[in-house]
Scaffold this motif. Sequence first.
Motif, PDB file in Angstrom:
ATOM      1  N   GLU A   1       0.831  -1.205   0.000  1.00 62.38           N
ATOM      2  CA  GLU A   1       0.000   0.000   0.000  1.00 62.38           C
ATOM      3  C   GLU A   1       0.863   1.252   0.000  1.00 62.38           C
ATOM      4  N   LEU A   2       2.035   1.205   0.634  1.00 61.80           N
ATOM      5  CA  LEU A   2       2.934   2.355   0.636  1.00 61.80           C
ATOM      6  C   LEU A   2       3.418   2.668  -0.777  1.00 61.80           C
ATOM      7  N   VAL A   3       3.720   1.646  -1.572  1.00 60.40           N
ATOM      8  CA  VAL A   3       4.145   1.854  -2.956  1.00 60.40           C
ATOM      9  C   VAL A   3       3.077   2.640  -3.717  1.00 60.40           C
ATOM     10  N   VAL A   4       1.843   2.208  -3.581  1.00 59.17           N
ATOM     11  CA  VAL A   4       0.741   2.880  -4.275  1.00 59.17           C
ATOM     12  C   VAL A   4       0.609   4.318  -3.787  1.00 59.17           C
ATOM     13  N   THR A   5       0.680   4.510  -2.481  1.00 58.69           N
ATOM     14  CA  THR A   5       0.533   5.850  -1.904  1.00 58.69           C
ATOM     15  C   THR A   5       1.622   6.782  -2.401  1.00 58.69           C
ATOM     16  N   LEU A   6       2.870   6.324  -2.372  1.00 60.90           N
ATOM     17  CA  LEU A   6       3.973   7.183  -2.804  1.00 60.90           C
ATOM     18  C   LEU A   6       3.873   7.522  -4.285  1.00 60.90           C
ATOM     19  N   ARG A   7       3.456   6.571  -5.095  1.00 63.27           N
ATOM     20  CA  ARG A   7       3.282   6.860  -6.522  1.00 63.27           C
ATOM     21  C   ARG A   7       2.171   7.888  -6.729  1.00 63.27           C
ATOM     22  N   ASP A   8       1.108   7.758  -5.946  1.00 66.97           N
ATOM     23  CA  ASP A   8       0.022   8.745  -6.028  1.00 66.97           C
ATOM     24  C   ASP A   8       0.499  10.139  -5.635  1.00 66.97           C
ATOM     25  N   LEU A   9       1.511  10.186  -4.756  1.00 67.93           N
ATOM     26  CA  LEU A   9       2.050  11.462  -4.303  1.00 67.93           C
ATOM     27  C   LEU A   9       3.142  11.995  -5.237  1.00 67.93           C
ATOM     28  N   GLY A  10       3.398  11.278  -6.320  1.00 62.64           N
ATOM     29  CA  GLY A  10       4.325  11.775  -7.328  1.00 62.64           C
ATOM     30  C   GLY A  10       5.729  11.218  -7.282  1.00 62.64           C
TER      31      GLY A  10
END
Length: 255
Positions: free
Chosen positions: A226-235
């Motif tokens: 989930e952190l991978v997805v979150t960080l990608r969403d944050l750019g």
Amino acid sequence: MLVLLPPSEGKASSGRGAPLKPESLSLPGLAGARAAVLDELVELCAADEEKAREVLGLSEGLRGEVAKNVELRTAGARPAGEIYTGVLYDALGLATLDAAARKRAGRSLLVFSGLWGAVRVTDRIPSYRCSMGVKLPGLGALGAHWRGAMASVLPEAAGDGLVLDLRSSAYVSAWKPKGEVAARTATVRVLHAPTRKVVSHFNKATKGRIVRSLLEAGAAPRSPEELVVTLRDLGYVVEEAGKAGALDVLVDEIH
């Protein structure tokens, strides 16, 4: 989410606040181990400045840090988030976060320390000098000293969410997540994308910016995936490294 941070070698001055109240620090299960380090450190620095400098690994130019340690019990105390300075903390910019993000920081950030074991950024501490790599004459290596107390206290502090471990290697020695906590622990390495090399300055700065981004977004990933997805969403540009929970964040510019 619990974010584990290293301290900074350089620290802001203690200021004129009320002195340390050890009983007020978070993670009270570390109180006995903290008292042992504090007692020996103050005694060492008060008794023999040259020996203290040698034990603490301080250059001639940092001689004043020994005297600072002598006054730990009476010096003014400030929130740890104000005491720790340096590249990571400058990029994190706790003082400039909005009220909601600062509240999240108080709940989720845990700074490891050779003297205190680990503290919340809201815990009031004096400025000090004592890295995790120090070997005190009576207690020995501080990493080993902290392991016993940390083994019972840190899993409870981790709760049931993600543990984002951004500590440097010396501080990892004090506590290594095990079992199911390890399964939901993520580590981050910051690489210069064109060279795929770690460069210390922007590694620290990028980690500070990552933590700030997560706090501002109110993000609460519960697993490394989930952190991978979150960080990608944050750019951020993120790749999963070979080891479970290990992530690479790629940065084009060194800044």
